[in-house]
Design a protein around this motif. Structure first.
Motif, PDB file in Angstrom:
ATOM      1  N   ASP A   1      -9.131  36.882  13.076  1.00  0.00           N
ATOM      2  CA  ASP A   1      -8.638  37.004  11.695  1.00  0.00           C
ATOM      3  C   ASP A   1      -7.120  36.852  11.629  1.00  0.00           C
ATOM      4  O   ASP A   1      -6.592  36.291  10.671  1.00  0.00           O
ATOM      5  N   VAL A   2      -6.429  37.356  12.661  1.00  0.00           N
ATOM      6  CA  VAL A   2      -4.972  37.240  12.701  1.00  0.00           C
ATOM      7  C   VAL A   2      -4.567  35.774  12.785  1.00  0.00           C
ATOM      8  O   VAL A   2      -3.683  35.306  12.064  1.00  0.00           O
ATOM      9  N   VAL A   3      -5.260  35.026  13.665  1.00  0.00           N
ATOM     10  CA  VAL A   3      -4.959  33.597  13.813  1.00  0.00           C
ATOM     11  C   VAL A   3      -5.224  32.858  12.503  1.00  0.00           C
ATOM     12  O   VAL A   3      -4.423  32.016  12.075  1.00  0.00           O
ATOM     13  N   LYS A   4      -6.338  33.187  11.843  1.00  0.00           N
ATOM     14  CA  LYS A   4      -6.657  32.552  10.554  1.00  0.00           C
ATOM     15  C   LYS A   4      -5.589  32.855   9.513  1.00  0.00           C
ATOM     16  O   LYS A   4      -5.168  31.981   8.763  1.00  0.00           O
ATOM     17  N   GLN A   5      -5.155  34.121   9.479  1.00  0.00           N
ATOM     18  CA  GLN A   5      -4.137  34.523   8.502  1.00  0.00           C
ATOM     19  C   GLN A   5      -2.815  33.803   8.771  1.00  0.00           C
ATOM     20  O   GLN A   5      -2.161  33.325   7.845  1.00  0.00           O
ATOM     21  N   LEU A   6      -2.443  33.705  10.046  1.00  0.00           N
ATOM     22  CA  LEU A   6      -1.215  32.992  10.398  1.00  0.00           C
ATOM     23  C   LEU A   6      -1.316  31.525   9.997  1.00  0.00           C
ATOM     24  O   LEU A   6      -0.346  30.935   9.505  1.00  0.00           O
ATOM     25  N   ASP A   7      -2.498  30.936  10.192  1.00  0.00           N
ATOM     26  CA  ASP A   7      -2.681  29.533   9.835  1.00  0.00           C
ATOM     27  C   ASP A   7      -2.599  29.340   8.320  1.00  0.00           C
ATOM     28  O   ASP A   7      -2.065  28.343   7.845  1.00  0.00           O
ATOM     29  N   GLN A   8      -3.137  30.295   7.564  1.00  0.00           N
ATOM     30  CA  GLN A   8      -3.034  30.212   6.102  1.00  0.00           C
ATOM     31  C   GLN A   8      -1.574  30.298   5.656  1.00  0.00           C
ATOM     32  O   GLN A   8      -1.149  29.571   4.754  1.00  0.00           O
ATOM     33  N   ILE A   9      -0.810  31.183   6.304  1.00  0.00           N
ATOM     34  CA  ILE A   9       0.617  31.300   5.981  1.00  0.00           C
ATOM     35  C   ILE A   9       1.328  29.992   6.329  1.00  0.00           C
ATOM     36  O   ILE A   9       2.176  29.513   5.579  1.00  0.00           O
ATOM     37  N   ARG A  10       0.953  29.413   7.484  1.00  0.00           N
ATOM     38  CA  ARG A  10       1.546  28.133   7.904  1.00  0.00           C
ATOM     39  C   ARG A  10       1.274  27.051   6.872  1.00  0.00           C
ATOM     40  O   ARG A  10       2.186  26.339   6.446  1.00  0.00           O
ATOM     41  N   GLN A  11       0.015  26.939   6.432  1.00  0.00           N
ATOM     42  CA  GLN A  11      -0.346  25.922   5.444  1.00  0.00           C
ATOM     43  C   GLN A  11       0.357  26.170   4.115  1.00  0.00           C
ATOM     44  O   GLN A  11       0.819  25.237   3.465  1.00  0.00           O
ATOM     45  N   GLY A  12       0.423  27.448   3.714  1.00  0.00           N
ATOM     46  CA  GLY A  12       1.072  27.785   2.456  1.00  0.00           C
ATOM     47  C   GLY A  12       2.546  27.421   2.429  1.00  0.00           C
ATOM     48  O   GLY A  12       3.110  27.155   1.376  1.00  0.00           O
ATOM     49  N   ASN A  13       3.159  27.409   3.615  1.00  0.00           N
ATOM     50  CA  ASN A  13       4.571  27.044   3.716  1.00  0.00           C
ATOM     51  C   ASN A  13       4.772  25.595   4.165  1.00  0.00           C
ATOM     52  O   ASN A  13       5.891  25.192   4.500  1.00  0.00           O
ATOM     53  N   LYS A  14       3.654  24.826   4.203  1.00  0.00           N
ATOM     54  CA  LYS A  14       3.685  23.406   4.548  1.00  0.00           C
ATOM     55  C   LYS A  14       4.379  23.150   5.892  1.00  0.00           C
ATOM     56  O   LYS A  14       5.210  22.242   6.034  1.00  0.00           O
ATOM     57  N   LEU A  15       3.998  23.951   6.889  1.00  0.00           N
ATOM     58  CA  LEU A  15       4.526  23.784   8.244  1.00  0.00           C
ATOM     59  C   LEU A  15       3.450  23.126   9.098  1.00  0.00           C
ATOM     60  O   LEU A  15       2.260  23.369   8.905  1.00  0.00           O
ATOM     61  N   ASP A  16       3.870  22.302  10.053  1.00  0.00           N
ATOM     62  CA  ASP A  16       2.887  21.510  10.793  1.00  0.00           C
ATOM     63  C   ASP A  16       2.302  22.203  12.023  1.00  0.00           C
ATOM     64  O   ASP A  16       1.372  21.684  12.638  1.00  0.00           O
ATOM     65  N   SER A  17       2.829  23.354  12.421  1.00  0.00           N
ATOM     66  CA  SER A  17       2.287  24.049  13.592  1.00  0.00           C
ATOM     67  C   SER A  17       2.662  25.526  13.543  1.00  0.00           C
ATOM     68  O   SER A  17       3.544  25.937  12.787  1.00  0.00           O
ATOM     69  N   LEU A  18       1.968  26.322  14.390  1.00  0.00           N
ATOM     70  CA  LEU A  18       2.291  27.745  14.474  1.00  0.00           C
ATOM     71  C   LEU A  18       3.660  27.954  15.102  1.00  0.00           C
ATOM     72  O   LEU A  18       4.340  28.945  14.809  1.00  0.00           O
ATOM     73  N   ASP A  19       4.061  27.020  15.984  1.00  0.00           N
ATOM     74  CA  ASP A  19       5.410  27.102  16.565  1.00  0.00           C
ATOM     75  C   ASP A  19       6.462  26.971  15.468  1.00  0.00           C
ATOM     76  O   ASP A  19       7.485  27.664  15.483  1.00  0.00           O
ATOM     77  N   ALA A  20       6.198  26.084  14.510  1.00  0.00           N
ATOM     78  CA  ALA A  20       7.125  25.908  13.391  1.00  0.00           C
ATOM     79  C   ALA A  20       7.162  27.179  12.536  1.00  0.00           C
ATOM     80  O   ALA A  20       8.222  27.569  12.041  1.00  0.00           O
ATOM     81  N   LEU A  21       5.996  27.826  12.390  1.00  0.00           N
ATOM     82  CA  LEU A  21       5.950  29.076  11.638  1.00  0.00           C
ATOM     83  C   LEU A  21       6.754  30.150  12.357  1.00  0.00           C
ATOM     84  O   LEU A  21       7.516  30.892  11.731  1.00  0.00           O
ATOM     85  N   GLU A  22       6.604  30.216  13.676  1.00  0.00           N
ATOM     86  CA  GLU A  22       7.355  31.205  14.458  1.00  0.00           C
ATOM     87  C   GLU A  22       8.860  30.998  14.290  1.00  0.00           C
ATOM     88  O   GLU A  22       9.617  31.950  14.105  1.00  0.00           O
ATOM     89  N   LYS A  23       9.292  29.736  14.335  1.00  0.00           N
ATOM     90  CA  LYS A  23      10.721  29.438  14.159  1.00  0.00           C
ATOM     91  C   LYS A  23      11.189  29.846  12.761  1.00  0.00           C
ATOM     92  O   LYS A  23      12.292  30.367  12.590  1.00  0.00           O
ATOM     93  N   ALA A  24      10.332  29.588  11.756  1.00  0.00           N
ATOM     94  CA  ALA A  24      10.691  29.946  10.386  1.00  0.00           C
ATOM     95  C   ALA A  24      10.817  31.463  10.238  1.00  0.00           C
ATOM     96  O   ALA A  24      11.726  31.954   9.560  1.00  0.00           O
ATOM     97  N   VAL A  25       9.916  32.205  10.887  1.00  0.00           N
ATOM     98  CA  VAL A  25       9.943  33.668  10.814  1.00  0.00           C
ATOM     99  C   VAL A  25      11.199  34.209  11.501  1.00  0.00           C
ATOM    100  O   VAL A  25      11.921  35.040  10.945  1.00  0.00           O
ATOM    101  N   THR A  26      11.472  33.712  12.706  1.00  0.00           N
ATOM    102  CA  THR A  26      12.633  34.214  13.452  1.00  0.00           C
ATOM    103  C   THR A  26      13.948  33.792  12.806  1.00  0.00           C
ATOM    104  O   THR A  26      14.948  34.499  12.921  1.00  0.00           O
ATOM    105  N   SER A  27      13.937  32.649  12.106  1.00  0.00           N
ATOM    106  CA  SER A  27      15.167  32.202  11.436  1.00  0.00           C
ATOM    107  C   SER A  27      15.556  33.132  10.293  1.00  0.00           C
ATOM    108  O   SER A  27      16.702  33.149   9.858  1.00  0.00           O
TER     109      SER A  27
END
Length: 197
Positions: free
Chosen positions: A97-123
């Protein structure tokens, strides 16, 4: 006479021997809540309160809401710890469920990968592991509450009817029209085919 052994020199205590590594502010069964976790929770509570009040509250109302939420921050951490422990006891796993939720957040922010989401979060100055942990705890809490509380709730027909009668105005919707259009292409068809179409 035997010679006496040389005296063992006293060891001078290190200046760091009394340093506090981490302050424990609560113990919940076998788990602990540290000052760092509490401070993070307070910072998150403050940020969420400011977002909730943005454009809606006066500075005085915002301050009052902050004080109210800060008073319950430790209790919320204790509740969360108890629910997490209960989740472990029940064998509830939420990693998928955590992976699914992270993927939904990634899609909602139009990011192409979870690595991109991680960078966006840490930024934004957030810790990636804390970000995932918050999602994990929220999902686990929901599942434990649903399983432990929801499964024991039974609402009889008379209770449902009473609720409906007491809240009829909430179920009233303004008059609406449902409009549907069907288009049939007649291009290149013979006149004899039109009635069937």
């Amino acid at each position: 006479a035997k010679p006496k052994p040389a005296p063992v020199p006293a060891v001078k205590p290190s200046s760091n021997s009394g340093a506090v590594v981490e302050e424990i502010i609560a113990r919940v069964n076998n788990e602990i809540i540290t000052r760092t976790e509490y401070d993070k929770s307070l910072a998150q509570t403050e940020e969420e309160t400011r977002q909730d009040c943005q454009g809606k509250c006066t500075p005085e109302q915002l301050q009052s809401e902050l004080e109210t939420r800060k008073k319950t921050a430790l209790r919320d951490l204790i509740d969360q710890s108890l629910l997490a422990q209960r989740g472990k006891d029940l064998g509830i796993s939420v990693e998928t469920d955590v992976v699914k939720q992270l993927d939904q957040i990634r899609q909602g922010n139009k990011l192409d990968s979870l690595d991109a989401l991680e960078k966006a979060v840490t930024s934004q100055g957030l810790n990636w592991e804390d970000f995932k942990s918050n999602i994990r705890n929220r999902i686990l809490t929901q599942k434990v509450v649903s399983q432990e509380v929801g499964s024991h709730i039974s609402i009889g027909e008379s209770d449902a009817r009473k609720y409906y009668d007491d809240h009829k105005s909430e179920f009233v919707r303004p008059e609406q029209v449902a409009l549907r259009e069907i288009i049939v292409n007649t291009e290149g068809k013979k006149d004899t085919e039109l009635p069937d179409l």
